[in-house]
Design an enzyme around this catalytic site. Structure first.
Site, PDB file in Angstrom:
ATOM      1  N   ASP A 152       0.775  -1.161  -0.350  1.00  0.00           N
ATOM      2  CA  ASP A 152      -0.100   0.277  -0.317  1.00  0.00           C
ATOM      3  C   ASP A 152       0.774   1.808   0.699  1.00  0.00           C
ATOM      4  O   ASP A 152       1.956   0.923   0.587  1.00  0.00           O
ATOM      5  CB  ASP A 152      -0.753  -0.012   1.096  1.00  0.00           C
ATOM      6  N   HIS A 170       3.806  -2.581   2.665  1.00  0.00           N
ATOM      7  CA  HIS A 170       3.891  -0.299   2.115  1.00  0.00           C
ATOM      8  C   HIS A 170       5.184  -0.241   1.611  1.00  0.00           C
ATOM      9  O   HIS A 170       6.285  -0.764   2.128  1.00  0.00           O
ATOM     10  CB  HIS A 170       3.950   0.344   3.818  1.00  0.00           C
TER      11      HIS A 170
END
Ligand code: ZN
Length: 483
Positions: free
Chosen positions: A291, A433
């Site tokens: 993400d 991430h």
């Protein structure tokens, strides 16, 4: 008889050899064609408006606040210092307030249900090679409907000098009176204030004073002035603006402002070349997801690690970052990975009105489509926050996760690797991430271990079966792992 057989054999061999070479040649031709398509696909660059600018994002998730702040980093250090100072000041102020709130008595439902939020996003104005401007939208949520305000900066991109309101106009001209008159007229005639027009507010807010016009943006053909809530109309009318073509202000405008305009770009349709798929039948499957990217160095690093291991992943990208790195988005696609939607500016969706939820999602769909030719089919909401309204307006399935090594907090790749290999079972979705080096460095070792245990890594669409049966990708459904 014997000679006939020998001649036949020789003929068969000859014909066979010719056919073999023709096929080989064609195959090589096909491969060359595919290579050429891929090369063309990968080579298109970002919008010329954004040349010399990159984006930096700070995303934090704490017990009592969440924060998503995006700001530009330009090729001019002088500009960067001004922007960074403004950003740091906003963050410090926010964190002090949030801490005070946290140390007070908890809100109904506890802190987990009601977090302070700061979100800063910006747009770039680039009327010419020499001028760059930023309009920052600052959103603060401390309950209720949240507060929005704006801040603008305009710079000479070569010298780094700030272009103030005074620099935009001819010194000896009557620009303040001209602006005052034209602004009041446009605000009334545009109907944007509606029934809420208040004569005295309008007069005061557009009076010929510098402070009324200090928030402005220089666009390709026009100048725009922003009026915060309450400046020219009652609060319920919201933020207001007026926009004038340079032509309209020719008499009072400094001619330097409109020199060497940037040509508008034409948007071309993109054709996606064929991407080979990995055979996964009969294996244990897992989907690894990243993400908050794309990131200019970390996303390519992760893609390298995936490629070495014949693995693919899903990248839930943030729209405002995606516009800076279209070539990385295309590399994700061409290497068989998937792009999902992680909204435009990483605002917590549950506090937003439906129109803004939709906008956050559709702007992101659009930038991904224009950059890659692919339309994402899954949404991952920022901070993992959803409610019925978000689920309804997402208009596509929401994909959460089931394995979370908390890489934003555990800044150590060994901890992240250990968490992923112990927690990942067949059918699970891992959350990482691509903004943190320590998390990118965990990808190789975690994959090696799980692959040696018999796992194959696929996209979320493959894991959830959307690729074979698109009807499974229903809006209104929330996935955490394979059912
Ligand atoms: Zn996120």
């Amino acid at each position: 008889m014997k000679t006939k057989i020998i001649i036949s054999v020789i003929l068969i061999i000859l014909v066979g050899t010719v056919i073999y070479f023709v096929i080989q040649n064609e195959r090589q031709g096909d491969e060359r064609e595919l290579e050429k398509d891929r090369y063309e696909y990968l080579s298109t660059s970002k919008s010329s408006k954004l040349e010399g600018i990159e984006i930096e994002s700070i995303i934090e998730y704490e017990d009592y606040y969440v924060l998503g702040v995006h700001f530009p980093i330009t090729k001019n250090e002088k500009i960067n210092i001004v922007i960074k100072e403004f950003i740091n000041e906003e963050i410090d102020k926010f964190k002090t307030d949030a801490k005070e709130f946290f140390e007070g008595s908890p809100p109904p439902g506890g802190f987990s249900s009601w977090k302070y939020e700061l979100n800063i996003d910006y747009i770039v104005n680039r009327p010419s090679e020499k001028i760059v401007g930023f309009k920052f939208n600052i959103y603060l949520f401390t309950g209720g409907g949240g507060i929005q305000f704006i801040k603008t900066y305009n710079f000479n991109f070569e010298t780094g000098e700030e272009i103030t309101f005074n620099n935009v106009f001819k010194k000896d001209s009557d620009y303040l009176n001209v602006l005052s008159e034209l602004s009041a007229k446009q605000l009334i005639e545009s109907g944007r204030i509606g029934d809420l027009v208040s004569e005295w507010m309008l007069e005061l807010g557009t009076a010929p004073e510098e402070k009324n016009f200090e928030r402005f943006g220089l666009k390709e053909n026009s100048i725009i002035f922003f009026f915060p809530k309450y400046q020219v109309a009652p609060g319920a009318a919201g933020e207001q603006y007026v926009e004038f073509k340079y032509e309209e202000l020719k008499e009072v405008l400094n001619p330097e402002i409109t020199k060497n305009p940037i040509e508008p770009e034409e948007i071309k349709d993109i054709e996606v070349p064929d991407v080979p798929k990995v055979e996964v039948e009969g294996s244990s499957l897992a989907a690894i997801t990243f993400d908050d990217g794309p990131h200019p160095t970390l996303t390519p690093l992760i893609l390298d690690e995936l490629k070495k291991r014949n693995a693919v992943a899903t990248f839930f990208v943030v729209g405002n970052r995606a516009q800076y790195y279209p070539e990385i988005l295309r590399r994700i696609i061409i290497e068989g990975s998937e792009i999902g939607n992680h909204t435009w500016s990483h605002k917590g969706l549950i506090n937003l009105p439906p129109e803004e939820i939709k906008q956050q999602i559709s702007d992101t769909q659009e930038i991904i489509e224009t950059s890659t030719g692919i339309v994402p089919v899954t949404l991952r909401p920022p901070y993992g926050k959803i409610d019925d309204v978000v689920i309804e307006y997402a208009e596509m399935p929401i994909v959460m996760w089931s394995v979370d090594p908390q890489d934003w907090k555990n800044k150590d790749s060994e901890i992240i690797v250990a968490h992923i290999i112990t927690e990942t079972d067949d059918g699970e979705i891992v959350l990482q991430h691509d903004l943190y080096l320590w998390s990118a460095e965990a990808v190789g070792p975690a994959l090696d271990r799980l692959i040696s245990d018999g796992y194959k890594f696929v996209t979320v669409s493959q894991l959830l079966g959307f690729d074979k049966d698109p009807s499974k990708a229903k809006p209104g459904v929330v996935f955490r792992m394979r059912e």
